[in-house]
Design an enzyme around this catalytic site. Structure first.
Site, PDB file in Angstrom:
ATOM      1  N   SER A 143       0.841  -0.831   0.134  1.00  0.00           N
ATOM      2  CA  SER A 143       0.565  -0.396  -0.268  1.00  0.00           C
ATOM      3  C   SER A 143       1.196   1.192  -0.083  1.00  0.00           C
ATOM      4  CB  SER A 143      -0.515   0.549   1.551  1.00  0.00           C
ATOM      5  OG  SER A 143      -1.184   1.395   1.327  1.00  0.00           O
ATOM      6  N   TYR A 157      -1.407  -0.823  10.742  1.00  0.00           N
ATOM      7  CA  TYR A 157      -2.121  -1.351   8.935  1.00  0.00           C
ATOM      8  C   TYR A 157      -0.069  -1.031   7.881  1.00  0.00           C
ATOM      9  CZ  TYR A 157      -3.494  -1.027   4.026  1.00  0.00           C
ATOM     10  OH  TYR A 157      -3.911  -1.623   2.820  1.00  0.00           O
TER      11      TYR A 157
END
Length: 258
Positions: A143, A157
């Protein structure tokens, strides 16, 4: 060039969102595609959709990516169905929100178990088959959040996605002698089912901050994954590529205002 017909591909987290987009690109290219996810119902629906896209075989494998034994069973099922395995797209991931101040040990462990341990376990489970392929490919879905940017509520995350890149670089070195490449894709804001539920105003606001002027699609991630999976991409390894429409480029919102 860029032939994927009859390549055997395994996509973790492949029943929804980005994973389903990746799987659909491979299916249209003529590859045999196995998708792994926890929900048997979601798998059945996705398999039906993918089966109509191309001539290759499609397989759904119920899997708990955070469990090494389950990952071993996943890899074995794909190898048995396709006679081998050429490509692993380690895409499975979760992104629950929790502030740093309130995050529990259990919430932290859940994200690290799926996003980090799941990456390790999936690659370890598939290694022998990828070595046997001779042109094995590993594509991780990381990401921009963590490796490049940050966002409140996603410390766990972001940390997990950065950890994937640390894993990638050394795994690329260890697996290179076997002809295996290991690369990562860093998606920006991608229009998945969960994001669509936020409403049109929210989506429009997000798109306005992206130089390309629109959110990405799961297939945008799939196109890069497909290229990295080709034999022609065999000299690319240990690399992380952002697919974000230029989202990380502006230094302020003014930079993308007309």
């Amino acid at each position: 060039m860029f032939e994927l017909t009859d390549r055997a591909v395994l996509v973790t987290g492949g029943s929804k969102g980005i994973g389903r987009g990746i799987a659909s690109v491979f299916a249209r290219a003529g590859a045999h595609v196995a998708i792994a996810a926890r929900s048997a119902g979601d798998l059945d629906e996705a398999v039906g959709m993918l089966d109509a896209l191309g001539p290759g075989k499609v397989l759904g494998v119920p899997t708990d990516i955070s469990d090494r034994g389950s990952c071993d069973e996943m890899a074995a099922a794909a190898v048995e169905a396709f006679g081998g395995l050429d490509v692993l797209c380690a895409n499975a991931g979760i992104f629950p929100e929790a502030s740093l101040a309130t995050m529990t040990p259990e919430q932290l462990a859940e994200v690290l178990d799926v996003n980090v341990k799941g990456t390790f376990f999936a690659v370890q489970a598939c290694m022998d088959a990828l070595i046997a392929s001779g042109t094995g490919r590993v594509v991780l879905t990381s990401s921009i959040t963590g490796p490049i940017t940050g966002y409140p509520g996603w410390t766990h995350y972001g940390a997990s996605k950065s950890a994937q890149l640390g894993f990638m670089r050394t795994a690329a070195i260890e697996l290179a002698p076997h002809g295996i490449t290991v690369n990562a894709i860093l998606p920006g804001n991608i229009l998945t089912e969960g994001l669509a539920e936020m409403g049109e105003d929210y989506l429009a606001g997000m798109a306005s901050a992206i130089p390309a002027g629109a959110l990405g699609t799961p297939e945008d991630i799939g196109h890069l994954a497909a290229f990295l999976a080709t034999r022609e991409a065999g000299y690319i390894t240990g690399q992380a590529v952002a697919v974000d429409g230029g989202q990380v480029l502006p230094e302020s919102p003014d930079a993308v205002r007309p």
